[in-house]
Motif scaffolding. Structure first.
Motif, mmCIF file in Angstrom:
data_model
loop_
_atom_site.group_PDB
_atom_site.id
_atom_site.type_symbol
_atom_site.label_atom_id
_atom_site.label_comp_id
_atom_site.label_asym_id
_atom_site.label_seq_id
_atom_site.Cartn_x
_atom_site.Cartn_y
_atom_site.Cartn_z
ATOM 1 N N UNK A 77 0.839 -1.199 0.000
ATOM 2 C CA UNK A 77 0.000 0.000 0.000
ATOM 3 C C UNK A 77 0.879 1.256 0.000
ATOM 4 N N UNK A 124 -1.287 15.640 4.248
ATOM 5 C CA UNK A 124 -1.855 16.731 3.457
ATOM 6 C C UNK A 124 -2.727 16.192 2.324
ATOM 7 N N UNK A 125 -2.458 14.965 1.882
ATOM 8 C CA UNK A 125 -3.246 14.365 0.804
ATOM 9 C C UNK A 125 -4.445 13.582 1.310
ATOM 10 N N UNK A 126 -4.337 13.014 2.510
ATOM 11 C CA UNK A 126 -5.379 12.105 2.992
ATOM 12 C C UNK A 126 -6.187 12.669 4.146
ATOM 13 N N UNK A 127 -5.622 13.631 4.872
ATOM 14 C CA UNK A 127 -6.296 14.121 6.071
ATOM 15 C C UNK A 127 -6.213 13.158 7.241
ATOM 16 N N UNK A 128 -5.513 12.023 7.005
ATOM 17 C CA UNK A 128 -5.433 10.999 8.056
ATOM 18 C C UNK A 128 -3.980 10.775 8.436
ATOM 19 N N UNK A 146 2.178 23.246 -7.602
ATOM 20 C CA UNK A 146 0.889 22.941 -8.231
ATOM 21 C C UNK A 146 0.058 24.219 -8.379
ATOM 22 N N UNK A 191 -15.298 10.353 4.043
ATOM 23 C CA UNK A 191 -14.104 9.760 3.449
ATOM 24 C C UNK A 191 -14.333 9.635 1.942
ATOM 25 N N UNK A 240 -7.137 2.824 -11.341
ATOM 26 C CA UNK A 240 -5.700 2.666 -11.531
ATOM 27 C C UNK A 240 -5.102 3.944 -12.110
ATOM 28 N N UNK A 253 -2.377 4.463 -13.230
ATOM 29 C CA UNK A 253 -1.460 4.195 -14.340
ATOM 30 C C UNK A 253 -2.169 3.885 -15.653
ATOM 31 N N UNK A 263 -6.780 13.782 -6.409
ATOM 32 C CA UNK A 263 -5.639 14.709 -6.500
ATOM 33 C C UNK A 263 -6.072 16.171 -6.332
ATOM 34 N N UNK A 264 -7.314 16.482 -6.715
ATOM 35 C CA UNK A 264 -7.767 17.873 -6.666
ATOM 36 C C UNK A 264 -8.740 18.193 -5.531
ATOM 37 N N UNK A 268 -10.099 19.165 -1.859
ATOM 38 C CA UNK A 268 -9.633 19.909 -0.686
ATOM 39 C C UNK A 268 -9.797 19.010 0.531
ATOM 40 N N UNK A 269 -8.699 18.533 1.028
ATOM 41 C CA UNK A 269 -8.699 17.625 2.175
ATOM 42 C C UNK A 269 -8.590 18.475 3.441
ATOM 43 N N UNK A 283 -13.157 16.486 5.326
ATOM 44 C CA UNK A 283 -12.912 15.531 4.245
ATOM 45 C C UNK A 283 -11.587 14.823 4.467
ATOM 46 N N UNK A 284 -11.623 13.498 4.409
ATOM 47 C CA UNK A 284 -10.393 12.731 4.284
ATOM 48 C C UNK A 284 -10.464 11.997 2.945
ATOM 49 N N UNK A 285 -9.337 11.476 2.488
ATOM 50 C CA UNK A 285 -9.359 10.855 1.156
ATOM 51 C C UNK A 285 -8.316 9.775 1.021
ATOM 52 N N UNK A 286 -8.606 8.791 0.178
ATOM 53 C CA UNK A 286 -7.634 7.712 -0.047
ATOM 54 C C UNK A 286 -7.717 7.236 -1.499
ATOM 55 N N UNK A 317 -6.855 3.896 -3.040
ATOM 56 C CA UNK A 317 -6.413 2.576 -2.565
ATOM 57 C C UNK A 317 -5.600 1.775 -3.581
ATOM 58 N N UNK A 366 -8.894 14.442 -17.833
ATOM 59 C CA UNK A 366 -8.356 15.619 -17.141
ATOM 60 C C UNK A 366 -9.475 16.619 -16.852
ATOM 61 N N UNK A 373 -11.452 17.214 -13.079
ATOM 62 C CA UNK A 373 -11.464 18.559 -12.503
ATOM 63 C C UNK A 373 -12.906 19.008 -12.214
ATOM 64 N N UNK A 425 -1.880 5.699 -21.534
ATOM 65 C CA UNK A 425 -1.091 4.509 -21.239
ATOM 66 C C UNK A 425 -0.713 3.732 -22.490
ATOM 67 N N UNK A 438 8.212 6.188 -22.479
ATOM 68 C CA UNK A 438 8.729 5.362 -21.390
ATOM 69 C C UNK A 438 10.062 4.704 -21.742
ATOM 70 N N UNK A 473 -1.164 -1.244 -18.657
ATOM 71 C CA UNK A 473 -0.077 -0.577 -17.909
ATOM 72 C C UNK A 473 1.057 -1.534 -17.588
#
Lengths: 336, 336, 336, 336
Positions: free
Chosen positions: A170, A176-180, B318, C128, C134, C136, C148-149, C151-152, C167-170, C172, C318, C322, D138, D145, D314
């Motif tokens: 993981x 700053x990214x997750x808040x956790x 950013x 959350x 993915x 990638x 990525x965008x 506000x956490x 707000x928290x974020x993950x 996974x 993209x 956003x 990708x 790459x 990927x």
């Protein structure tokens, strides 16, 4: 530096504290994540400290120097400022050399010591690898990048019934990214997926520029953010996670404040050597508050902590993360 | 810092030179890319230097402070150490503030001054935007990231015959990635695609930590790596490319050596203030060679140049890259 | 498509099953993640199905068409093949249009419906956000890019005691990267950090090419991989997580098999229109096994599932990510 | 697919043309970038075509099948639809296999044939490697790459005077990102830096799903976008650049339209086999315009071209790009 953003938060609190005039002296110390550096400052004072066992070896073929520091009791803990456990450091000139290929021989050494540390915990078969740090900050991206190259196998087991160690992985991100807290995320995943052990990979802060990207540190004590005093909530340790934790780290930054402190010391030495010992005494005699005031002025706290890193850190991180992921892959997935 | 890898090369040569004992004193100076900082060191000595015109303005609505330094002849060039031309600096407290949204009002100010500089070159219709720097090193990724958000329109023109300014863009990479001088790549593309003007976006090195990520500098003089003496082969200027060049930059790093020099100065001041003026004199009296020797010991040259950057540089880059790309988009693609 | 790698696994099992000759017919159906598409195939047969409530609206200002499908009981579940709950679809021509700016007006509509769905769960204060998929694989990177965008804010609360939603974020990752079911990771984090609700963002598979990147679907039912039958272990739902789950998705791919099936149908129609109704009957009369055999030959199962996606999917993702992150930010962090 | 965005443009023009009713039949053909596939469609009709020389070999140790197609004159050009030159294809089952390590043995084969093609151009010492395609998509990121992993050496030569081949490299981006034809960028850089030869790496479109990620094609003819008729402005060839061009490509997508055409053919075969030859005739008898109409309805042209790609692209791209960059590194930087 999983606690990158945490540090930013703390730095803000720190400076607030300082303004209230009640800043404890120890906070002025510049932190090192390297047991080797902690030992060095200690050994300058005294050889043969009780509670510490040190072994050194040089591997001719790989060119790797290995130092094993074992802290065996509270006396050792106090002397070095790190918790009881084994700290293994691999150093090799060529790690930091530019334009080198992948370091198979270093990966093999690393793999040997990973297995040694793991075996001290019995025979763990299910491993969760955790890539700490921030993928978006080059000097802090070691952990995530090692994870990118790991052979993940846990999901293959159930369908294919292969033998061997099962790896899950993981990249939790930074606060700053997750808040956790990173520890919250990892603890949740550990409780749900029940690995036998956790391997944490992280970029470290060194005390000296000469260590940068030239040292790999392993330990069986996990990770304790900050000075390791008290705050178990944010630790990644046997105590906090319920399973053994092996930590693998490479120093990639030096706190900018360390440069300031070192400059003061170097200056005193230079003045002494130049015969201006009265001036050297004046410099050395500066009170801690004065030194700290200087650091604050030079490295403004409104930005949070500042770090020093080499200009070509991207090449070093790319090479090192590949070397480490190969070391882990070799430890867990021996080529048949 | 398009010349990131170039600098690494040069740093290696520099230290070789230093070992031969023939290191010129000026090389020990820490470089600043900011005309504002160069001016400040000058203005400390004397107001109203011939060959320099300075205007300052504060825009209430946007909170942006604008300083325009115009270097009008050789006397100004010599005083400030930058070539003749216009240097506009936008400063705003909130640029560096964390957790802020996009800075539309700063983008609008920026757009105004981009247009002003462009119009000084007539009415260029075809613009090549160049994102200098290394996408893989966070603090050096400003240029590439601005390009990621630019509205590219040149390829639409031929098929759709729209009115307006045509934008093309390139992220040339750094020398360690390409093996080529950035100037070779840009010159080749300029000769082939014949834009009317070039806009170069780059991360800069500041002299002081307080400028980091809080200042945008524009100039109509292009970019001259290093101290701008002689070497036109690697410049991105009207002279080297054959078309006018506008440069947009934001300081994102401070050379680690600057921290060392500043510490010495701060120390002398502190000692002076503490009444230890004899010691302060001794510190200030250190010869340049001694100071340089200290820098070399503290920031080992085998790594190449070291840089100081904030821990949360990813968030700043950013936000700033978005602010700048919006400024350019507004300048060239006015919303109808 | 959090279950990207899971699907690969399942696809391998599927083809093995098919070889054994016991492939159930329903497996040959091409799956759609869109309730709207499921409804359409149903409504072709009968209007006014019991257990389903449908509302449609067109917002003049934003150009957004909103369809709300509410499945109120088992009859509705059976007719549409989705669990009980509310499914809201936002469609707008300009979402898919190239060269558009950010879609503030769509973000605002989205924000309205997110709040509406959330309020149906009381007044959750700690959310959350989970970015499935993915990073990638471009067409599967919607979830990670929305995160990525975002506000956490959760980590700011404890230190600053601000009012408002936390707000928290993950992100996974997918099973091929982690070795773990996404649901295991999310469940662990939910149990540890105890949010009041979860918002899941994911790229979806549509049945028809015309939906790609032009539709945003919200629901209050969470996410059930596959056909949603039985397997609660891998679900992200109120039932499996213990807190309400809102799902936000955008179709970014069509299964390649769907193109094959559609071609057969289109061919039959064409033949019919051309008066060759005998041939049309022969085509339509092809048994399911024959059709499936054809799909297998054309889209070789050894690669796992194949997907159809537009060539410029990077630009669409993209823009859409956003738009969605702004919608979520507006819902949770109203501008003061 | 350096011409990814170009294709989008062209596709828009194509459909406009089709609406005018003057669409030439050959435009309905689905394009293949693979000489091997072109040959196969030809060889179905006649063995031993004049102007074409074919050699096949199987390398036991590496498991690689090598096919060399040499087109020696205009008759061969016409039969295969590719310009005169050598086309070498490496095929290996394990390339497409999941969970494999790096393919050293394939890299070595590749290195052998790169050197063979280069030597056909004398002894080029300075090579410019060009990574075509879009880093953000990708399936189109193979070229960029590969460049990420190349050992770039040109800038080291001047300072260190090492022997050996000098490699420079560029990732030019696609037209939607730069507004420029890739050929303009490369031509400008070639004219400025004067390499002896260019090596272009690109992701290709195959005609059949079975080729995806399982074939590496080399040629000494460079790259000609589209059908290679006429338009030399956008070519990367000896003719357009003034230096020899070696192209290395791997098919990573199939045009979605190809799936439709293949389905029609497969259907006709199935009907024939089922004894419904009257229906098979009706299907085969569909006019080109009808087939094209069907493609247009199923794969809506408003999105531009659609592509089919595996779900785990990927992993394949990561592995293949590493294999190819190692092949190039071996060809140019033999391990001492």
């Amino acid at each position: 530096m999983a606690d990158g953003s945490e540090r930013t938060e703390r730095a803000a609190e720190d400076s607030a504290g300082a303004e209230n005039g009640n800043r404890p002296e120890e906070e002025l110390q510049v932190h090192t994540d390297l047991a080797l550096e902690a030992r060095e400052s200690v050994l300058g004072e005294a050889e043969g400290i009780p509670g510490i066992r040190i072994e050194e070896a040089f591997h001719q073929k790989s060119g790797v120097k290995v130092t094993k520091v074992e802290i065996t009791d509270e006396r050792g803990e106090e002397a070095i400022g790190k918790p009881m456990g084994i700290y293994i450091t691999l150093e090799a000139e060529q790690m930091a050399a530019p334009d080198e290929g992948s370091h198979r021989e270093i990966s093999e050494e690393l793999s040997f010591y990973i297995k040694e540390l793991l075996e001290s915990f019995g025979d763990p078969r299910a491993i969760l690898a955790v890539g700490l740090g921030n993928h978006e900050v080059t000097s802090d991206s070691l952990g995530p990048r090692v994870l990118d190259n790991l052979k993940i196998t846990r999901h293959l087991y159930e369908s294919r019934r292969e033998k061997g160690i099962l790896i899950s992985g993981i990249i939790p991100g930074v606060m700053a990214q997750t808040g956790m807290e990173t520890a919250e995320i990892v603890r949740g995943i550990v409780r749900e997926t029940k690995p036998d052990a956790v391997v944490v990979i992280d970029a470290l802060a060194a005390r000296s520029v000469s260590r940068l990207a030239a040292t790999i540190q392993l330990s069986n004590t996990g990770i304790q953010p900050g000075s390791g005093v008290g705050n178990h909530r944010n630790s990644l340790t046997l105590e906090s996670l319920g399973v053994p934790v092996i930590a693998i780290g490479v120093p990639t930054v030096v706190a900018a404040a360390a440069i300031v402190y070192d400059t003061v010391d170097a200056l005193a030495e230079l003045l002494e050597a130049a015969g201006a010992s009265f001036a050297a005494d004046a410099v050395e005699g500066m009170r801690m508050e004065e030194r700290y005031q200087m650091v604050r002025e030079l490295i403004e706290p409104r930005f949070g902590p500042m770090f020093v890193t080499p200009g070509n850190i991207d090449e070093k991180i790319k090479l090192l993360s590949y070397t480490i992921s190969e070391g882990i892959n070799l430890a867990f997935c021996p080529r048949e």
